[in-house]
Design a protein around this motif. Structure first.
Motif, mmCIF file in Angstrom:
data_model
loop_
_atom_site.group_PDB
_atom_site.id
_atom_site.type_symbol
_atom_site.label_atom_id
_atom_site.label_comp_id
_atom_site.label_asym_id
_atom_site.label_seq_id
_atom_site.Cartn_x
_atom_site.Cartn_y
_atom_site.Cartn_z
ATOM 1 N N LEU A 1 0.824 -1.209 0.000
ATOM 2 C CA LEU A 1 0.000 0.000 0.000
ATOM 3 C C LEU A 1 0.858 1.260 0.000
ATOM 4 O O LEU A 1 0.558 2.232 -0.707
ATOM 5 N N ARG A 2 1.923 1.241 0.797
ATOM 6 C CA ARG A 2 2.815 2.404 0.862
ATOM 7 C C ARG A 2 3.486 2.645 -0.487
ATOM 8 O O ARG A 2 3.571 3.782 -0.966
ATOM 9 N N ALA A 3 3.932 1.574 -1.135
ATOM 10 C CA ALA A 3 4.555 1.702 -2.459
ATOM 11 C C ALA A 3 3.562 2.293 -3.459
ATOM 12 O O ALA A 3 3.938 3.091 -4.312
ATOM 13 N N GLY A 4 2.295 1.904 -3.314
ATOM 14 C CA GLY A 4 1.258 2.454 -4.180
ATOM 15 C C GLY A 4 1.077 3.952 -4.009
ATOM 16 O O GLY A 4 0.687 4.649 -4.947
ATOM 17 N N LEU A 5 1.382 4.446 -2.823
ATOM 18 C CA LEU A 5 1.313 5.889 -2.574
ATOM 19 C C LEU A 5 2.551 6.614 -3.097
ATOM 20 O O LEU A 5 2.556 7.828 -3.219
ATOM 21 N N GLY A 6 3.607 5.836 -3.341
ATOM 22 C CA GLY A 6 4.843 6.430 -3.842
ATOM 23 C C GLY A 6 5.641 7.168 -2.785
ATOM 24 O O GLY A 6 6.319 8.141 -3.101
ATOM 25 N N CYS A 7 5.553 6.723 -1.534
ATOM 26 C CA CYS A 7 6.332 7.387 -0.494
ATOM 27 C C CYS A 7 7.233 6.396 0.226
ATOM 28 O O CYS A 7 7.009 5.195 0.209
ATOM 29 N N SER A 8 8.263 6.936 0.852
ATOM 30 C CA SER A 8 9.218 6.110 1.587
ATOM 31 C C SER A 8 8.636 5.727 2.942
ATOM 32 O O SER A 8 7.629 6.290 3.382
ATOM 33 N N GLN A 9 9.303 4.790 3.611
ATOM 34 C CA GLN A 9 8.885 4.433 4.969
ATOM 35 C C GLN A 9 8.915 5.664 5.859
ATOM 36 O O GLN A 9 8.001 5.884 6.650
ATOM 37 N N GLU A 10 9.953 6.444 5.735
ATOM 38 C CA GLU A 10 10.088 7.640 6.573
ATOM 39 C C GLU A 10 8.972 8.644 6.302
ATOM 40 O O GLU A 10 8.383 9.187 7.238
ATOM 41 N N GLN A 11 8.656 8.871 5.051
ATOM 42 C CA GLN A 11 7.582 9.805 4.714
ATOM 43 C C GLN A 11 6.246 9.325 5.274
ATOM 44 O O GLN A 11 5.492 10.111 5.841
ATOM 45 N N PHE A 12 5.959 8.029 5.109
ATOM 46 C CA PHE A 12 4.688 7.508 5.589
ATOM 47 C C PHE A 12 4.632 7.521 7.110
ATOM 48 O O PHE A 12 3.621 7.904 7.692
ATOM 49 N N ALA A 13 5.726 7.127 7.759
ATOM 50 C CA ALA A 13 5.774 7.136 9.220
ATOM 51 C C ALA A 13 5.555 8.553 9.755
ATOM 52 O O ALA A 13 4.819 8.751 10.729
ATOM 53 N N ASN A 14 6.161 9.534 9.114
ATOM 54 C CA ASN A 14 5.947 10.926 9.526
ATOM 55 C C ASN A 14 4.493 11.335 9.334
ATOM 56 O O ASN A 14 3.924 12.031 10.180
ATOM 57 N N LEU B 1 -3.991 -2.310 18.282
ATOM 58 C CA LEU B 1 -5.152 -1.865 17.519
ATOM 59 C C LEU B 1 -5.072 -0.373 17.224
ATOM 60 O O LEU B 1 -5.406 0.076 16.125
ATOM 61 N N SER B 2 -4.597 0.410 18.188
ATOM 62 C CA SER B 2 -4.503 1.857 17.961
ATOM 63 C C SER B 2 -3.487 2.169 16.861
ATOM 64 O O SER B 2 -3.706 3.086 16.057
ATOM 65 N N ASN B 3 -2.397 1.416 16.782
ATOM 66 C CA ASN B 3 -1.433 1.639 15.706
ATOM 67 C C ASN B 3 -1.955 1.134 14.362
ATOM 68 O O ASN B 3 -1.670 1.730 13.322
ATOM 69 N N LEU B 4 -2.734 0.051 14.369
ATOM 70 C CA LEU B 4 -3.386 -0.387 13.125
ATOM 71 C C LEU B 4 -4.309 0.697 12.608
ATOM 72 O O LEU B 4 -4.374 0.956 11.408
ATOM 73 N N LYS B 5 -5.013 1.353 13.521
ATOM 74 C CA LYS B 5 -5.925 2.445 13.146
ATOM 75 C C LYS B 5 -5.141 3.610 12.527
ATOM 76 O O LYS B 5 -5.554 4.167 11.508
ATOM 77 N N LYS B 6 -4.008 3.962 13.120
ATOM 78 C CA LYS B 6 -3.163 5.028 12.562
ATOM 79 C C LYS B 6 -2.734 4.688 11.139
ATOM 80 O O LYS B 6 -2.760 5.536 10.250
ATOM 81 N N ILE B 7 -2.304 3.447 10.958
ATOM 82 C CA ILE B 7 -1.831 3.018 9.638
ATOM 83 C C ILE B 7 -2.976 3.035 8.629
ATOM 84 O O ILE B 7 -2.835 3.568 7.527
ATOM 85 N N ALA B 8 -4.114 2.457 8.996
ATOM 86 C CA ALA B 8 -5.277 2.440 8.101
ATOM 87 C C ALA B 8 -5.705 3.857 7.749
ATOM 88 O O ALA B 8 -5.985 4.153 6.583
ATOM 89 N N ASP B 9 -5.736 4.736 8.740
ATOM 90 C CA ASP B 9 -6.101 6.129 8.480
ATOM 91 C C ASP B 9 -5.113 6.785 7.521
ATOM 92 O O ASP B 9 -5.501 7.579 6.666
ATOM 93 N N GLY B 10 -3.830 6.452 7.658
ATOM 94 C CA GLY B 10 -2.821 6.994 6.752
ATOM 95 C C GLY B 10 -3.048 6.579 5.310
ATOM 96 O O GLY B 10 -2.773 7.343 4.380
#
Length: 62
Positions: free
Chosen positions: A6-19, A40-49
Motif C-alpha cells: 500500500l505504501r509503495a502504491g502511494l509512492g512514499c518512503s517508509q520515513e515519509q509515511f511514518a511521519n 489496535l490503535s497503531n493499526l488504526k493510525k496506519i489504516a487512516d494513513g
C-alpha cells in the motif's frame, strides 16, 4: 507485506509515511517486515494513513 504494498502504491518512503501517521520510522519498518505485534490503535493510525478501514488493511493477510 500488505503495508509495504500500500505504501509503495502511494509512492512514499517508509520515513515519509511514518511521519504522515506520526509514528517512529524504525517501528513502522519493523511492522512492514513482521517483526512486531501491532496494537489496535497503531493499526488504526496506519489504516487512516492509507485512508482505508482496518478491515481493508487486513484484507489478504493470513
Amino acid at each position: 507485506m500488505r503495508c509495504k504494498e500500500l505504501r509503495a502504491g502511494l509512492g512514499c518512503s517508509q520515513e515519509q509515511f511514518a511521519n504522515l501517521i506520526e509514528m517512529d520510522r524504525s517501528y513502522y519498518a519493523s511492522i512492514e517486515v513482521g517483526r512486531c505485534n501491532v496494537s489496535l490503535s497503531n493499526l488504526k493510525k496506519i489504516a487512516d494513513g492509507f485512508q482505508i478501514s482496518i478491515a481493508e488493511l487486513m484484507r489478504g493477510v493470513s
